[in-house]
Design a protein around this motif. Structure first.
Motif, PDB file in Angstrom:
ATOM      1  N   GLN A 168       4.628  -2.131   3.756  1.00 26.41           N
ATOM      2  CA  GLN A 168       3.295  -1.521   3.652  1.00 26.41           C
ATOM      3  C   GLN A 168       3.117  -0.441   4.720  1.00 26.41           C
ATOM      4  O   GLN A 168       2.560   0.612   4.453  1.00 26.41           O
ATOM      5  N   ALA A 169       3.596  -0.707   5.928  1.00 31.96           N
ATOM      6  CA  ALA A 169       3.438   0.241   7.034  1.00 31.96           C
ATOM      7  C   ALA A 169       4.242   1.522   6.822  1.00 31.96           C
ATOM      8  O   ALA A 169       3.905   2.563   7.401  1.00 31.96           O
ATOM      9  N   GLU A 170       5.278   1.473   6.012  1.00 30.45           N
ATOM     10  CA  GLU A 170       6.109   2.652   5.770  1.00 30.45           C
ATOM     11  C   GLU A 170       5.593   3.532   4.641  1.00 30.45           C
ATOM     12  O   GLU A 170       6.030   4.667   4.486  1.00 30.45           O
ATOM     13  N   ILE A 171       4.668   3.035   3.859  1.00 29.45           N
ATOM     14  CA  ILE A 171       4.103   3.803   2.739  1.00 29.45           C
ATOM     15  C   ILE A 171       3.258   4.943   3.299  1.00 29.45           C
ATOM     16  O   ILE A 171       2.475   4.773   4.226  1.00 29.45           O
ATOM     17  N   GLN A 172       3.411   6.130   2.687  1.00 20.98           N
ATOM     18  CA  GLN A 172       2.644   7.305   3.086  1.00 20.98           C
ATOM     19  C   GLN A 172       1.586   7.609   2.022  1.00 20.98           C
ATOM     20  O   GLN A 172       1.908   8.048   0.922  1.00 20.98           O
ATOM     21  N   LEU A 196     -11.913  10.865   3.192  1.00 24.63           N
ATOM     22  CA  LEU A 196     -11.941   9.506   2.645  1.00 24.63           C
ATOM     23  C   LEU A 196     -11.207   8.510   3.535  1.00 24.63           C
ATOM     24  O   LEU A 196     -11.630   7.375   3.670  1.00 24.63           O
ATOM     25  N   ARG A 197     -10.089   8.920   4.099  1.00 25.95           N
ATOM     26  CA  ARG A 197      -9.282   8.049   4.958  1.00 25.95           C
ATOM     27  C   ARG A 197      -8.726   8.853   6.132  1.00 25.95           C
ATOM     28  O   ARG A 197      -7.523   9.070   6.232  1.00 25.95           O
ATOM     29  N   PRO A 198      -9.589   9.280   7.047  1.00 19.05           N
ATOM     30  CA  PRO A 198      -9.083  10.072   8.186  1.00 19.05           C
ATOM     31  C   PRO A 198      -8.083   9.292   9.036  1.00 19.05           C
ATOM     32  O   PRO A 198      -7.263   9.885   9.719  1.00 19.05           O
ATOM     33  N   ASP A 199      -8.125   7.979   8.955  1.00 17.09           N
ATOM     34  CA  ASP A 199      -7.183   7.143   9.710  1.00 17.09           C
ATOM     35  C   ASP A 199      -5.761   7.267   9.163  1.00 17.09           C
ATOM     36  O   ASP A 199      -4.798   6.931   9.858  1.00 17.09           O
TER      37      ASP A 199
END
Length: 123
Positions: free
Chosen positions: A101-105, A115-118
């Motif tokens: 999950q952490a590797e998905i861009q 919408l998702r600035p993070d």
């Protein structure tokens, strides 16, 4: 191998079929490139548009990509929440991948970056 979800979104300046198609292809191309995907690994794609975009189906432009003829695509109308982002195209790709999950861009372009600035600058 797992099935992972990859999100993407982009805004357009006008309710214009060519602009919607071009923006959709830009977003999908970016998701594919940043996540090193091939069409055969894509299980399905859910596409939503805000209710102010009704000149074309975004799936029509995706369907023209080489290798995407068997990828299931579905368009739907985004929930029309008061004050939400206008002229926005969103996608959710379900993909077979060995990535965590952490590797998905996830990809947020143009006005959709809000919408998702993070997630916008994470690599």
């Amino acid at each position: 191998m797992s099935v992972r979800g990859i999100r993407g979104a982009i805004t357009v300046d006008a309710n214009d079929a060519k602009e919607i198609a071009n923006a959709t292809l830009e977003m999908i191309s970016s998701v594919v490139a940043q996540n090193e995907l091939v069409a055969a690994d894509i299980c399905s794609v859910m596409i939503t548009v805000t209710n102010d975009l009704d000149e074309t189906f975004p799936a029509q432009s995706i369907r023209q990509l080489a290798g995407w003829e068997y990828v299931p695509l579905m368009c739907a109308l985004e929930v029309p929440v008061k004050g939400s982002l206008k002229r926005c195209i969103r996608v959710l790709l379900h993909v077979n991948t060995d990535k965590t999950q952490a590797e998905i861009q996830h990809v947020y372009l143009a006005g959709a970056k809000v919408l998702r600035p993070d997630l916008v600058n994470i690599k």
